[in-house]
Design a protein around this motif. Structure first.
Motif, mmCIF file in Angstrom:
data_model
loop_
_atom_site.group_PDB
_atom_site.id
_atom_site.type_symbol
_atom_site.label_atom_id
_atom_site.label_comp_id
_atom_site.label_asym_id
_atom_site.label_seq_id
_atom_site.Cartn_x
_atom_site.Cartn_y
_atom_site.Cartn_z
ATOM 1 N N ALA A 23 32.800 39.111 49.067
ATOM 2 C CA ALA A 23 31.567 38.662 48.424
ATOM 3 C C ALA A 23 31.046 39.672 47.416
ATOM 4 C CB ALA A 23 30.505 38.387 49.480
ATOM 5 N N PHE A 24 31.485 40.926 47.539
ATOM 6 C CA PHE A 24 31.011 41.985 46.645
ATOM 7 C C PHE A 24 32.110 42.483 45.703
ATOM 8 C CE2 PHE A 24 28.858 42.194 50.733
ATOM 9 C CZ PHE A 24 27.532 42.084 50.360
ATOM 10 N N ARG A 25 33.280 41.851 45.749
ATOM 11 C CA ARG A 25 34.400 42.266 44.914
ATOM 12 C C ARG A 25 34.937 41.091 44.111
ATOM 13 N NH1 ARG A 25 37.607 46.946 46.649
ATOM 14 N NH2 ARG A 25 36.488 48.100 48.254
ATOM 15 N N GLU A 26 35.645 41.401 43.062
ATOM 16 C CA GLU A 26 36.322 40.384 42.270
ATOM 17 C C GLU A 26 37.660 40.079 42.929
ATOM 18 O OE1 GLU A 26 35.823 37.677 39.645
ATOM 19 O OE2 GLU A 26 34.622 39.464 39.199
ATOM 20 N N PHE A 27 37.883 38.807 43.242
ATOM 21 C CA PHE A 27 39.126 38.462 43.943
ATOM 22 C C PHE A 27 40.338 38.653 43.044
ATOM 23 C CE2 PHE A 27 42.434 35.350 44.964
ATOM 24 C CZ PHE A 27 42.715 35.703 46.269
ATOM 25 N N SER A 28 41.404 39.164 43.654
ATOM 26 C CA SER A 28 42.663 39.344 42.949
ATOM 27 C C SER A 28 43.791 39.028 43.918
ATOM 28 C CB SER A 28 42.809 40.771 42.421
ATOM 29 O OG SER A 28 44.117 41.003 41.935
ATOM 30 N N TYR A 29 44.775 38.262 43.469
ATOM 31 C CA TYR A 29 45.899 37.930 44.331
ATOM 32 C C TYR A 29 46.730 39.167 44.662
ATOM 33 C CZ TYR A 29 45.049 32.951 43.775
ATOM 34 O OH TYR A 29 44.491 31.700 43.813
ATOM 35 N N GLY A 35 39.671 44.448 45.044
ATOM 36 C CA GLY A 35 39.448 44.293 43.618
ATOM 37 C C GLY A 35 38.236 45.065 43.141
ATOM 38 N N GLU A 36 37.854 44.811 41.929
ATOM 39 C CA GLU A 36 36.729 45.506 41.316
ATOM 40 C C GLU A 36 35.420 45.137 42.001
ATOM 41 O OE1 GLU A 36 34.437 45.733 36.981
ATOM 42 O OE2 GLU A 36 36.266 44.540 37.246
ATOM 43 N N TRP A 37 34.595 46.147 42.259
ATOM 44 C CA TRP A 37 33.281 45.901 42.850
ATOM 45 C C TRP A 37 32.371 45.244 41.817
ATOM 46 C CZ3 TRP A 37 31.932 46.412 47.864
ATOM 47 C CH2 TRP A 37 32.771 47.180 48.689
ATOM 48 N N VAL A 38 31.721 44.160 42.224
ATOM 49 C CA VAL A 38 30.816 43.452 41.310
ATOM 50 C C VAL A 38 29.402 43.375 41.876
ATOM 51 C CG1 VAL A 38 32.638 42.083 40.236
ATOM 52 C CG2 VAL A 38 31.505 41.230 42.310
ATOM 53 N N GLY A 39 29.164 44.000 43.013
ATOM 54 C CA GLY A 39 27.822 44.038 43.596
ATOM 55 C C GLY A 39 27.327 42.660 44.020
ATOM 56 N N LEU A 40 26.136 42.310 43.579
ATOM 57 C CA LEU A 40 25.506 41.036 43.975
ATOM 58 C C LEU A 40 25.737 39.935 42.944
ATOM 59 C CD1 LEU A 40 22.097 42.453 45.275
ATOM 60 C CD2 LEU A 40 24.146 41.904 46.610
ATOM 61 N N LYS A 41 26.766 40.050 42.159
ATOM 62 C CA LYS A 41 27.027 39.093 41.079
ATOM 63 C C LYS A 41 27.102 37.666 41.597
ATOM 64 C CE LYS A 41 30.746 37.689 37.929
ATOM 65 N NZ LYS A 41 32.078 38.039 37.380
ATOM 66 N N TYR A 42 27.859 37.440 42.663
ATOM 67 C CA TYR A 42 28.074 36.068 43.138
ATOM 68 C C TYR A 42 26.875 35.542 43.924
ATOM 69 C CZ TYR A 42 32.846 36.642 41.549
ATOM 70 O OH TYR A 42 33.950 36.839 40.763
ATOM 71 N N GLN A 250 38.335 24.946 44.348
ATOM 72 C CA GLN A 250 38.320 25.489 42.989
ATOM 73 C C GLN A 250 38.718 26.971 42.950
ATOM 74 O OE1 GLN A 250 34.780 24.561 40.766
ATOM 75 N NE2 GLN A 250 34.581 22.516 41.659
ATOM 76 N N ALA A 251 39.185 27.484 44.085
ATOM 77 C CA ALA A 251 39.707 28.850 44.184
ATOM 78 C C ALA A 251 38.689 29.918 43.786
ATOM 79 C CB ALA A 251 40.968 29.007 43.337
ATOM 80 N N ALA A 252 37.392 29.628 43.949
ATOM 81 C CA ALA A 252 36.353 30.634 43.694
ATOM 82 C C ALA A 252 36.079 31.363 45.011
ATOM 83 C CB ALA A 252 35.092 29.974 43.154
ATOM 84 N N TYR A 253 37.040 32.170 45.439
ATOM 85 C CA TYR A 253 36.991 32.761 46.775
ATOM 86 C C TYR A 253 35.832 33.742 46.931
ATOM 87 C CZ TYR A 253 41.670 30.752 46.900
ATOM 88 O OH TYR A 253 42.727 29.888 46.848
ATOM 89 N N SER A 254 35.580 34.552 45.935
ATOM 90 C CA SER A 254 34.476 35.510 46.023
ATOM 91 C C SER A 254 33.134 34.782 46.091
ATOM 92 C CB SER A 254 34.503 36.464 44.822
ATOM 93 O OG SER A 254 35.671 37.250 44.838
ATOM 94 N N TYR A 255 33.012 33.727 45.307
ATOM 95 C CA TYR A 255 31.776 32.930 45.308
ATOM 96 C C TYR A 255 31.573 32.272 46.679
ATOM 97 C CZ TYR A 255 28.289 29.572 43.615
ATOM 98 O OH TYR A 255 27.152 28.832 43.428
#
Length: 287
Positions: A23-29, A35-42, A250-255
């Motif tokens: 939930a706090f990272r950008e998903f990457s296969y 993955g990259e930390w994105v904080g509270l983006k989602y 829709q493969a928006a796993y982090s969201y």
């Protein structure tokens, strides 16, 4: 006998907690949880989404209706069962009341679509038309005014027998001498229920209600998904179906992980708050 239960909790409950990092990272296969930390983006994306208001509304309303009416129905049913004196009849009624709990929501949804169909030949509309209670068939599964009561009714019917088990156990543990004393003082059956039965099982009611409050954002995936259609989408879309569509399809796993974590945090906060007030009320004797 605890080993299978402990393994189940570790594998399916505690193990997936590591996935909350998504939930706090950008998903990457390549690195799913690194993955990259994105904080509270989602989280911000979900709160600012145009779907947030009606999805939360549907989830809270459907869950609240189910919790309140299921609790009331289970308590009333448990009291009625405990008043039955014929042991054989009592066992039969209890067994029959448990059966809907084991019926899949796929089957229940299929039955509901048949019974509550807008077709004039559908059982419910046909009876209402013949009794001249309505002028034209009602679209129970598509009309917003009928969808929430319909889902609540199906939930109550499906789980009332199963939910009443603990209440029946609590009622049967009440000292029978209390009822005998009340009868000698002239208390009728209704007075015995309100003055002895309900106060005696109040701690059980509070405990189960507190547990249920923690799942207030779990409106149920199966029933909403199987009863959902384009006409009732604005009143049937809940957080569970929302996560399924956006997080998985829709493969928006982090969201999807962010929405799931939001549900868990809200549930934990509600349990803690409700438990705090219930303990205070019990100590002061309000209940």
């Amino acid at each position: 006998m605890l080993v299978p239960f402990i393994l189940f909790m570790v594998i399916f409950k505690y193990g997936p907690m590591y996935g909350s990092l998504l939930a706090f990272r950008e998903f990457s296969y390549r690195t799913p949880f690194g993955g990259e930390w994105v904080g509270l983006k989602y989280f911000k994306a979900f709160f600012n989404s145009p779907d947030f208001s009606y999805v939360m509304r549907n989830t809270v309303v459907i869950s609240s209706l189910g919790l309140v009416f299921s609790t009331i129905a289970a308590i009333v049913f448990a009291i009625m069962i405990c008043e039955v004196r014929n042991a054989m009849y009592k066992k039969v009624v209890q067994t029959v009341s448990y059966l809907p709990h084991f019926i899949s929501w796929v089957v229940v949804a299929g039955m509901a679509m048949t019974i509550f169909s807008i077709d004039e030949l559908a059982p419910l509309n046909s009876v209402l038309l013949k009794l001249n209670l309505i002028d034209k068939p009602i679209n129970f599964l598509g009309d917003a005014d009928h969808f929430w009561p319909l889902v609540t009714s199906l939930n109550v019917w499906k789980n009332v027998g199963w939910n009443s088990i603990i209440y029946i156990a609590a009622i049967t543990s009440i000292d029978k001498q209390m009822y005998e004393s009340a009868m000698m003082d002239g208390a009728g059956k209704f007075r015995q229920i309100t003055s002895i039965t309900l106060p005696a099982i109040m701690p059980t009611i509070i405990l189960l209600f507190t547990f249920g409050l923690g799942y207030i954002l779990n409106a149920g995936l199966d029933q909403q998904l199987f009863l959902q259609n384009p006409m009732n989408m604005k009143h049937s879309e809940v957080l569970d179906t929302y996560v399924l569509k956006y997080g998985l399809q829709q493969a928006a796993y982090s969201y999807g992980a962010a929405v799931g974590l939001f549900k868990s945090v809200v549930g934990l906060v509600l349990i803690v708050i409700c438990n705090y007030f219930c303990r205070r009320f019990l100590k002061t004797g309000i209940f």
